[in-house]
Design an enzyme around this catalytic site. Structure first.
Site, PDB file in Angstrom:
ATOM      1  N   GLY A 745       0.807  -1.207   0.000  1.00  0.00           N
ATOM      2  CA  GLY A 745       0.000   0.000   0.000  1.00  0.00           C
ATOM      3  C   GLY A 745       0.839   1.256   0.000  1.00  0.00           C
ATOM      4  O   GLY A 745       0.544   2.222  -0.711  1.00  0.00           O
ATOM      5  N   THR A1022      -4.668   0.352   2.583  1.00  0.00           N
ATOM      6  CA  THR A1022      -4.687   0.274   1.115  1.00  0.00           C
ATOM      7  C   THR A1022      -3.868  -0.881   0.585  1.00  0.00           C
ATOM      8  O   THR A1022      -4.116  -1.354  -0.533  1.00  0.00           O
ATOM      9  CB  THR A1022      -4.158   1.594   0.520  1.00  0.00           C
ATOM     10  OG1 THR A1022      -2.842   1.849   1.020  1.00  0.00           O
ATOM     11  CG2 THR A1022      -5.064   2.754   0.869  1.00  0.00           C
ATOM     12  N   CYS A1023      -2.907  -1.331   1.375  1.00  0.00           N
ATOM     13  CA  CYS A1023      -2.105  -2.454   0.904  1.00  0.00           C
ATOM     14  C   CYS A1023      -2.937  -3.721   0.778  1.00  0.00           C
ATOM     15  O   CYS A1023      -2.606  -4.620   0.002  1.00  0.00           O
ATOM     16  CB  CYS A1023      -0.914  -2.694   1.827  1.00  0.00           C
ATOM     17  SG  CYS A1023      -1.395  -3.037   3.531  1.00  0.00           S
ATOM     18  N   MET A1024      -4.030  -3.802   1.582  1.00  0.00           N
ATOM     19  CA  MET A1024      -4.894  -4.971   1.538  1.00  0.00           C
ATOM     20  C   MET A1024      -6.258  -4.646   0.940  1.00  0.00           C
ATOM     21  O   MET A1024      -7.140  -5.490   0.925  1.00  0.00           O
ATOM     22  CB  MET A1024      -5.093  -5.539   2.956  1.00  0.00           C
ATOM     23  CG  MET A1024      -3.809  -5.949   3.651  1.00  0.00           C
ATOM     24  SD  MET A1024      -2.969  -7.271   2.766  1.00  0.00           S
ATOM     25  CE  MET A1024      -4.123  -8.598   3.009  1.00  0.00           C
TER      26      MET A1024
END
Length: 1055
Positions: A745, A1022-1024
Site C-alpha cells: 500500500g 490500502t495495501c490490503m
C-alpha cells in the site's frame, strides 16, 4: 556340381563382356580414323582448290579484264568451298570487287527461278559481314573494310534493287537476303562493328559522328525500313528482324556507341516500326531477355513513336503497358542485388555472407552500370509529359486489360522501391485521381476464380479464406489489390479530417478528393479486414519445418530452386504490408471520429486460450524468428533451448496482435498484457515476494522531497532493474518515519504521488494543452540541463506503474500517447488538433485558401516564446527568405506540424520512451492504440459500478452481507455521487478509478472489516484494499463519518 556350373557361367559371361568391349573399341577406332581421314582429305582438297583459284586469278590478271560469268561462277564456287577467315580474307575482297562491277547481272541472275546465284549471293554477303566483324576484333588490325562494306551496301540497297528488279521483285530479293543474314547472326556482327568503329561520344546525338558510323547505322535501318515499306512483308519476317535487333542490340548491355548514338538515331527515324517492336517483344518473351537495357530502349523510342491519345482504340496502349509491366519486373531484382552487395560489403557477418561473395565481386561493375541505366529509366518514367499522356490514355480506355497492365507496372515499382509511392509521379498522380481508385476497387471486387462447377468465386474471398492460389490467379489479383492499398493509403495520409469526413464546410471536397463516401467505407473496411486475416493464414500455413539449408544443398546441389521463389515471397509480403497499413490508417480515422458501427473491427476468428493465457503469451518475443510467406525453417540449438517452436495458431495470433491488435477485443488484450506482466513478475520477483522475501528494492524518501529523493535513489546507476519488488519507507515533514509496514500500500501511494509530482506542470517537465492534457515541455532545456535523464526516469516510473497494475490519473495528450504506442516516434499533421487546435484550424484555412497566399505574409519560420523571449526558428534551411506560396503551402503545413509535434520535443519523447521500454517492452504496449493506452494508465472513464463492487466484496471480523451496518453502508454508497464513490475507492485502494476488467480483477479483493465501536472514524489499509468500518446503527452518522474519512486526505497517518 551346381556350384561348378555357376562359376563356369560367370566365366563365360566375363568373356562375353570383354569381347563386347573389344568390339566397341574396334568400332570406335574405325569411326575416329574415318573422321580424321575425312578431315585430312578435305584440307588437302581445299589446298588444291585454293591453288586452282589463285592460278585462275593470275591468268585473268595477265589478260587484263574481268573474268566472264562462267569463270566468275567457278571462282566463287571454289571460294565458298575452301574459305577460311584467317587465310582467305584477301581472296574474298578480290571476289567482292568483281561482284560490285557486275552487281546488276548478279542481281538479275539471283532472281531467276532455281538459279544458284540466289544462295551464293546470300552466302557471300554473310561472309563479308562476318569478315568485317572479325577484322574489327583483331588487335592492331589496319585492314580496310571499304570493299566489304560497299558490297553489303550495294546489294541491300532498296533504291538499287528497285531500279534493277522492280518494286515487287526487289522486296522479295531483300527479304530473302536479310532473312538469311539475320539467321546467320547479322545483328550480332553489326553490333560488333558499332562497338569497335564508332568513336567515343560526349552526349546523346542522333547525328553520326563519322561517315563510317552512318554506314553502320544504315545497316541496321535497312531491314527495319523493309518492314514498313515492303508490300510483301510478312509478320514472320518482321518478327525475325525485330527479334534479332532486340537480342543483339537493344536488350544486351548498352555500350557507349549504342546508348549515345544508335538509340537516339533510331528514336529520330520517321519510319521506325515501334508497334511491331512491342508485339515482337510480347510474343518472344522467352527468347528476348526482359533486361533493364531493353526497358531503357523502349522508353527512349516511345517518346516519338508512341502517342497514347492517338493509339487508344487500336490496342497499342495495352501492348505498351504489358511490355512495361514485363520489363519493370527486373527492377526489384536489380535493386535487391545491389542492396545485397552493399550489405555484404559492409557489416554483414552472417554465416551465409561468404557463399556468393565471388559472384558479387564478378558482377559488381555490371551491377553499378545497370543501376545507372535503371536510374535513367526511372527519370524517363517520371517525366511529367510522359505521365500526363499516359494517364490521359488510360482515362480514355475502357479495356479492363489496360487497368490490369497499368497496375502491374505500378506494382513492380512499388515492390522495387520502399519509397516508390513518393518517388514516382505516375503513382502519386494516380493516388489523387478518385475516379481511378473507385474504378480500381470495382475491378478488384469483380476479379473471380472460375470453379469446376461453373460458379465464379471472387478472388478476394479466396484470399480472405486463406486458400492458396495459382500463380495465374495471383497475378490477376495481387497487383490490383497492392496498388489500391498503396495509393489509397497515400491519399488518406494527405486528407484532413474535414476532407475525409466531408464536413459541411467542405461538402464539395468529397467530389474532388475522397473517392468513397463514409457509407461505402464500412463494407470496404470489412472486406479489407477479412483479407488481412486471410493473408495471415497464407503467411503462416500449416506445414512442417523445412529441412536445413546445408542438408538440401548436399542432396540437391546449390542450383536446386526453392519451392517458393523469392520474387513471389516479396510480392505477397508487400501485399500483406500495404493492406495492413491501409487497414491501420482507416482504423486510426475511426478512432478519432467513428464512422463504423460498434464492434465493426472485432474479429471472431481470433481465439485465445483464456484458461491458460500465460502459456500462450509467454513466448511472444520469439515471433521475430518467423517471417511471413517464407515457410517454417529449421531452428538452431539455442532457439530450441528456449522452448519448442510456436504452433502455427500461436504464430498467427501473435502476428495479429502485433500488426492488427484492434481486431481483438480490448478486454482480451488487457488479459494478454496482464498475463505477460504476471509471467515476467514471476521471473524477476519470485514467488516469495509476497512474504517480504526475495530480491527487492528498499527506498526511503521524504514526503516533501518525493521527486528529488526518488530521482536519486531509483536512477539506473543505483537501481538498474526496476521490475523487482519495491519496499518504500516514507518520511514525514518533521523527519519521522511514517507509520505502517509497506505490504504494497505504501509503495502504491508513493508511486501515485511520485507520478503526480513528476507530471505536475509547475515542475516544468510537462505542459498543458488547451484541453488540459499533458505533453513534454518544448522549453525544458532552459530549466534543466540534463533533461533527458529526467524524462528517462519518469518513463521508467510510468512503466513501473503499468507493471504493477496501478492506475494513475494522468491525462496525457493524444499525440504524445500516439508517440508511445506507435512504431515510429514521429506523428503526422492529423495529431496537431490535440496539441494546438487553433493552429490546426489556421493551417486548414491556409490549405483551402482561395486567394493569393503570398498576401498572408508567411515564410518558412516559426516564432517561439521562451520564458518571455521571442526566438525565430527556420522550418527549413534559408526558410526566412522563402515566402509561402500556393505551390509550397502544403510543404509549409507539414513542416510546421512536424516542428510542433516532433522536432521540438524529439529528445524528450525519445528519452521518455526509452525509460518506459526499460520496464515494459514496447511491443506489449503496441497492442493498444493511444486512447486504450490512456485507459491502461488511468482506467476507464466510467461510473463506479456499486453493484459489481458489492458482488466482489469480502467481509471479516464479524461482518457479513446481511449485517445491518453492511446494509446501511451499501445504502449510503448507492446514494453517493460518482465523485464520492471515487473518493471511497481512493481511500480504500489508493486509486479512484475502477479496475479495467471490473472489481473481480481487484487484488486483493475489496474487503470490509469490523472496526469496533461507533466513536472511531472509518480507516483503511490500502495495501490490503481493506476498509475498517466501525459498527454504526444510524445511516446519517455512518454517512457523515465515512465522508469525513474519505475526504480528509490524511494519508497513512490516519491509521
Amino acid at each position: 556340381m551346381n556350384e561348378m556350373n555357376y562359376y563356369k557361367e560367370l566365366k563365360m559371361n566375363g568373356i562375353k563382356e570383354r569381347f563386347q568391349e573389344l568390339r566397341r573399341r574396334y568400332n570406335s577406332t574405325i569411326l575416329i580414323q574415318a573422321f580424321v581421314r575425312g578431315c585430312l582429305t578435305r584440307l588437302q582438297y581445299k589446298k588444291i582448290q585454293r591453288a586452282a583459284f589463285d592460278e585462275t586469278v593470275q591468268q585473268n590478271s595477265y589478260v587484263g579484264h574481268a573474268p566472264d560469268e562462267r569463270t566468275l561462277s567457278l571462282l566463287i564456287q571454289r571460294l565458298l568451298f575452301f574459305y577460311s577467315e584467317e587465310e582467305d580474307s584477301s581472296r574474298l575482297v578480290w571476289v567482292s570487287q568483281l561482284l560490285l562491277k557486275q552487281h546488276e547481272q548478279i542481281m538479275v541472275a539471283a532472281e531467276r527461278p532455281g538459279d544458284v546465284w540466289a544462295w551464293r549471293l546470300c552466302h557471300l554477303l554473310h561472309m563479308n559481314v562476318a569478315h568485317m566483324a572479325a577484322a574489327t576484333q583483331q588487335p592492331n588490325s589496319r585492314e580496310s573494310l571499304a570493299v566489304s562494306l560497299r558490297t553489303v551496301e550495294v546489294f541491300t540497297s532498296w533504291e538499287t534493287c528497285q531500279r534493277i528488279l522492280g518494286e515487287a521483285k526487289a522486296s522479295m530479293h531483300l527479304i530473302r537476303l536479310f532473312t538469311y543474314l539475320v539467321k546467320k547472326g547479322y545483328f550480332d556482327q553489326v553490333r560488333c562493328l558499332i562497338d569497335n568503329k564508332v568513336p567515343p561520344l560526349l552526349e546523346p546525338s542522333s547525328h553520326p559522328p563519322t561517315p563510317l558510323a552512318a554506314c553502320l547505322f544504315d545497316m541496321i535501318t535497312r531491314p527495319l525500313q523493309l518492314i514498313i515499306t515492303s508490300p510483301t512483308n510478312s509478320s514472320e519476317f518482321s518478327g525475325l528482324i525485330l527479334r534479332g535487333l532486340c537480342q543483339h542490340i537493344l536488350a544486351p548491355s548498352l555500350t557507349e556507341p549504342v546508348k549515345l548514338f544508335i538509340i537516339p538515331a533510331l528514336a529520330d527515324l520517321a519510319y521506325f516500326p515501334f508497334r511491331e517492336l512491342l508485339e515482337t517483344i510480347k510474343l518472344n518473351a522467352c527468347s528476348v531477355p526482359a533486361s533493364t537495357w531493353l526497358l531503357f530502349t523502349v522508353l527512349a523510342l516511345e517518346r516519338k513513336h508512341f502517342v497514347p491519345g492517338q493509339n487508344v482504340g487500336d490496342g497499342l496502349l495495352l501492348i505498351y503497358l504489358q511490355i512495361l509491366a514485363n520489363l519493370t519486373v527486373n527492377i526489384s531484382k536489380v535493386y535487391n542485388g545491389s542492396n545485397t552487395g552493399t550489405k555484404r560489403s559492409g557489416h554483414d557477418t552472417s554465416g551465409d555472407s561468404d557463399d556468393d561473395s565471388g559472384n558479387e565481386m564478378d558482377h559488381e561493375g555490371s551491377n553499378i552500370e545497370e543501376l545507372q541505366i535503371l536510374e535513367q529509366c526511372m527519370e524517363m518514367l517520371n517525366e511529367s509529359s510522359r505521365v500526363q499522356t499516359l494517364l490521359l490514355a488510360v482515362d480514355q480506355s475502357e479495356d479492363p486489360h489496360v487497368l490490369q497492365a497499368l497496375c502491374q507496372v505500378c506494382h513492380n515499382l512499388l515492390v522495387a522501391h520502399k519509397f516508390a509511392i513518393h518517388k514516382y509521379k505516375l503513382l502519386y498522380m494516380l493516388a489523387f485521381k478518385p475516379s481511378f481508385l473507385r474504378h480500381l476497387w470495382t475491378a478488384i471486387l469483380s476479379v473471380c476464380q472460375t470453379s469446376l462447377f461453373g460458379s465464379a468465386t471472387p478472388l478476394l474471398q479466396v484470399i480472405s479464406r486463406g486458400i492458396p492460389m495459382s500463380p495465374e490467379d495471383s497475378d490477376r489479383i495481387v497487383p490490383l489489390l497492392a496498388v489500391f492499398c498503396s495509393l489509397f493509403s497515400l491519399l488518406i495520409a494527405t486528407l484532413h479530417d474535414s476532407e475525409f469526413y466531408a464536413d459541411d464546410n467542405h461538402a464539395g471536397a468529397l467530389l474532388t478528393t475522397m473517392p468513397f463516401s463514409l457509407l461505402s467505407l464500412v463494407p470496404l473496411t470489412l472486406t479489407l479486414k477479412e483479407v488481412c486475416l486471410g493473408l495471415v493464414e497464407l503467411a503462416f500455413p500449416d506445414s512442417r519445418p523445412s529441412v536445413r539449408d546445408d542438408y538440401r544443398t548436399a542432396v540437391h546441389g546449390r542450383d536446386q530452386p526453392s519451392t517458393v521463389s523469392s520474387q513471389e515471397t516479396q510480392m505477397w509480403s508487400h501485399l500483406f504490408k500495404v493492406t495492413v497499413g491501409l487497414v491501420r490508417q482507416l482504423h486510426a480515422r475511426d478512432i478519432r471520429r467513428p464512422f463504423c458501427p460498434e464492434g465493426h473491427w472485432i474479429s471472431k476468428q481470433v481465439m485465445f486460450p483464456l484458461d491458460k493465457p500465460s502459456d500462450f503469451t509467454l513466448r511472444r518475443h520469439r515471433l521475430r524468428n518467423y517471417r511471413p510467406f517464407q515457410g517454417l525453417r529449421a531452428f538452431t540449438r539455442e532457439e530450441l533451448e528456449e522452448g519448442p517452436p510456436l504452433s502455427t495458431k500461436e504464430v498467427r495470433t501473435m502476428t495479429i496482435l502485433r500488426e492488427l491488435p484492434f481486431l481483438v477485443a480490448f478486454q482480451e488484450r488487457v488479459l494478454v498484457f496482464q498475463s505477460l506482466v504476471l509471467k515476467d513478475k514471476v521471473e524477476h520477483q519470485g514467488e516469495h515476494s509476497h512474504f517480504l522475501q526475495g530480491p527487492n528494492i528498499q527506498v526511503a524518501v521524504r514526503r516533501n522531497y518525493l521527486y528529488e529523493d526518488a530521482f536519486d535513489r531509483l536512477s539506473p546507476e543505483n537501481e538498474p532493474e526496476l521490475r523487482l519488488k519495491m519496499r518504500v519507507q516514507l518520511v514525514n515533514v518533521v523527519g519521522m518515519d511514517e507509520a505502517g509496514v509497506d505490504g504494497g500500500g505504501v509503495f502504491r501511494e508513493f508511486l501515485s504521488e511520485l507520478l503526480k509530482t513528476a507530471f505536475d506542470p509547475n515542475r516544468g517537465f510537462f505542459r498543458l494543452t488547451k484541453d488540459n492534457q499533458l505533453y513534454p515541455n518544448p522549453n525544458v532545456h532552459l530549466l534543466v540541463e540534463d533533461f533527458p535523464r529526467h524524462y528517462f526516469f519518469i518513463g521508467r516510473i510510468l512503466g513501473k506503474a503499468l507493471y504493477e497494475n496501478l492506475l494513475v490519473e494522468l491525462p496525457l495528450a493524444e499525440f504524445f500517447l500516439s508517440k508511445l504506442v506507435g512504431r515510429h516516434s514521429d506523428v503526422d499533421v492529423h495529431h496537431l488538433a490535440s496539441l494546438d487546435p487553433i493552429m490546426y484550424r489556421n493551417l486548414l484555412f491556409l490549405k483551402s485558401y482561395e486567394g493569393d497566399v503570398t498576401d498572408l505574409g508567411l515564410d518558412f519560420t516559426v516564432l517561439n516564446d521562451e520564458l518571455g523571449e521571442t526566438r525565430t526558428d527556420e522550418l527549413k534551411p534559408g526558410g526566412s527568405n522563402i515566402p509561402v506560396t500556393t505551390s509550397n503551402r502544403i510543404e509549409y503545413i507539414h513542416l510546421m506540424a512536424d516542428y510542433k509535434l516532433n522536432k521540438q520535443i524529439r529528445a524528450q519523447c525519445s528519452a521518455f520512451k526509452q525509460g518506459l521500454a526499460n520496464v515494459i517492452p514496447l511491443d506489449w504496449l503496441q497492442m493498444f492504440n493511444n486512447k486504450e493506452l490512456q485507459v491502461l494508465i488511468s482506467g476507464a472513464q466510467i461510473p463506479v459500478d456499486v453493484e459489481d463492487l458489492k458482488q466482489h466484496t469480502n467481509y471479516t471480523g464479524g461482518y457479513a452481507s446481511d449485517h445491518p451496518t453492511i446494509r446501511l453502508f451499501w445504502k449510503v454508497v448507492e446514494n453517493f455521487t460518482d465523485l464520492q464513490r471515487r473518493q471511497l475507492l481512493k481511500f480504500v485502494t489508493s486509486c479512484s478509478r475502477p479496475p479495467l476488467l471490473g472489481f473481480k480483477e481487484l487484488d486483493p479483493p475489496f474487503c470490509i472489516q469490523h472496526a469496533g465501536s461507533i466513536d472511531r472514524l472509518p480507516t483503511a489499509s490500502t495495501c490490503m484494499n481493506l476498509l475498517k468500518l466501525p459498527e454504526f446503527a444510524e445511516e446519517v452518522i455512518l454517512k457523515d463519518k465515512l465522508l469525513y474519512a474519505i475526504q480528509a486526505g490524511a494519508g497513512f497517518e490516519l491509521s
